[in-house]
Scaffold this active site. Structure first.
Site, PDB file in Angstrom:
ATOM      1  N   ASN A   9       0.751  -1.244   0.131  1.00 21.35           N
ATOM      2  CA  ASN A   9       0.441  -0.023  -0.045  1.00 21.35           C
ATOM      3  C   ASN A   9       0.994   0.842   0.154  1.00 21.35           C
ATOM      4  OD1 ASN A   9      -1.776   1.797   0.093  1.00 21.35           O
ATOM      5  ND2 ASN A   9      -2.448   1.326   1.934  1.00 21.35           N
ATOM      6  N   LYS A  60       0.239   3.949  -0.165  1.00 22.52           N
ATOM      7  CA  LYS A  60      -0.099   5.379   0.937  1.00 22.52           C
ATOM      8  C   LYS A  60      -0.173   7.035  -0.506  1.00 22.52           C
ATOM      9  CE  LYS A  60      -0.128   3.214   4.710  1.00 22.52           C
ATOM     10  NZ  LYS A  60       0.166   3.355   6.527  1.00 22.52           N
ATOM     11  N   HIS A 107      -9.557   1.000   5.059  1.00 19.58           N
ATOM     12  CA  HIS A 107      -7.908   1.113   5.991  1.00 19.58           C
ATOM     13  C   HIS A 107      -8.017   1.932   7.056  1.00 19.58           C
ATOM     14  CE1 HIS A 107      -3.851   2.059   6.607  1.00 19.58           C
ATOM     15  NE2 HIS A 107      -3.060   1.504   5.782  1.00 19.58           N
ATOM     16  N   GLU A 118      -6.789   4.466   8.232  1.00 18.03           N
ATOM     17  CA  GLU A 118      -6.894   6.027   7.809  1.00 18.03           C
ATOM     18  C   GLU A 118      -6.945   6.297   7.332  1.00 18.03           C
ATOM     19  OE1 GLU A 118      -2.003   5.066   7.445  1.00 18.03           O
ATOM     20  OE2 GLU A 118      -2.826   5.608   5.575  1.00 18.03           O
ATOM     21  N   GLU A 134      -5.249  -5.433  10.703  1.00 15.18           N
ATOM     22  CA  GLU A 134      -3.687  -3.588  10.977  1.00 15.18           C
ATOM     23  C   GLU A 134      -4.455  -3.415  12.923  1.00 15.18           C
ATOM     24  OE1 GLU A 134      -4.171  -0.528   7.897  1.00 15.18           O
ATOM     25  OE2 GLU A 134      -6.670  -0.126   8.274  1.00 15.18           O
ATOM     26  N   GLY A 144       3.573   1.762  11.281  1.00 15.21           N
ATOM     27  CA  GLY A 144       3.946   3.397  11.665  1.00 15.21           C
ATOM     28  C   GLY A 144       5.169   3.777  13.323  1.00 15.21           C
ATOM     29  N   SER A 149       2.918  -2.324  10.024  1.00 13.14           N
ATOM     30  CA  SER A 149       4.436  -2.783  10.026  1.00 13.14           C
ATOM     31  C   SER A 149       5.265  -3.948   9.902  1.00 13.14           C
ATOM     32  CB  SER A 149       5.053  -2.099  11.662  1.00 13.14           C
ATOM     33  OG  SER A 149       4.567  -0.714  12.089  1.00 13.14           O
TER      34      SER A 149
END
Length: 251
Positions: A10, A12, A93, A95, A163, A169, A208
């Protein structure tokens, strides 16, 4: 029957035209691992160029609108993604769930739209650090999955990505025990929703993942691959993860 490992990058909000060479390097190197399904989900501005550049290596989008067409400024439908050469799409996702306030119902509608058009849909679920520390991680993610799963449609191209938001991150990674517990719980809900078909849906880990921890993660039961963020931007970082998936699939 064993599930073929799936490793998807991904990108992003990273990538411009000059990065097509990196996408080509990843696509070329991935051909050495035919027992792994791999691909990249790139920004919308790169989608058509990347798909054309590296066909038949799968290129995907990072979101899709639930509607087939209409007054939805800035959005892309399944038909548009297919027209641009997309083979897959990420929905839900973390985010987008957080920053764009996407609800489970919205994610479900997007998943149904993608599957209805024949895209491989990677549906994401996961929990925050607060939920994890409160001891409610498994129940929370199960509820999120139940509310996000598409219904009354073929799910042969559906994959789930777990996730742990607190491990994206941050340099933190869930332990193999954490991952195994969550993936096992998700498998239970998939079987409850779809019966025997729930056993064939791949569950990816998306927290990660790096070359250094990929083998350990892929050794966990019900981990059928990975959704990879930052480590997918460079072939030297991403291809070793595909290699680890290939080795796990042979074990």
């Amino acid at each position: 029957m064993p599930r073929t490992k799936l490793v998807v990058g991904n990108w992003k909000m990273h990538g411009v035209g000059s990065d097509l060479a990196e996408i080509r390097a990843i696509a070329d190197a991935s051909s050495a691992y035919p027992n792994v399904d791999s691909g990249l989900c790139v920004p919308a501005t790169l989608l058509e160029r990347a798909a054309r550049e590296v066909a038949p290596f799968p290129i995907g989008a990072q979101d899709v609108h639930r509607a087939a067409q209409g007054a939805h400024t800035g959005c892309s439908s399944t038909t548009m993604l297919l027209d641009a050469g997309a083979a897959m799409v990420i929905v839900g996702h973390s985010e987008r769930r957080e920053a764009q306030r996407e609800t489970d119902a919205e994610v479900r509608a997007k998943a149904q739209a993608g599957l209805g058009g024949g895209l491989l849909v990677i549906l994401c679920v996961g929990e925050s650090l607060e939920v994890r520390e409160a001891g409610d991680a498994v129940a929370t993610v199960q509820r999120q999955l139940d509310a996000s799963l598409p219904r009354d449609i073929s799910v042969d191209k559906l994959a789930i990505a777990y996730e742990p938001i607190w491990a994206i991150g941050t340099g933190r990674t869930a332990t193999p025990q954490d991952i195994g517990e969550m993936h096992g719980a998700l498998r239970q809900r998939l079987v409850a929703a779809y019966g025997a078909a729930g056993q064939s849906i791949r569950i990816l880990y998306g927290g990660s993942v790096k070359a250094q921890n990929a083998a350990e993660i892929f050794a966990v039961a019900d981990v059928d691959g990975a959704l990879v963020g930052g480590a997918s931007l460079k072939s030297e970082d991403f291809v070793p993860i595909i290699a680890a998936a290939a080795a796990a699939g042979e074990g």
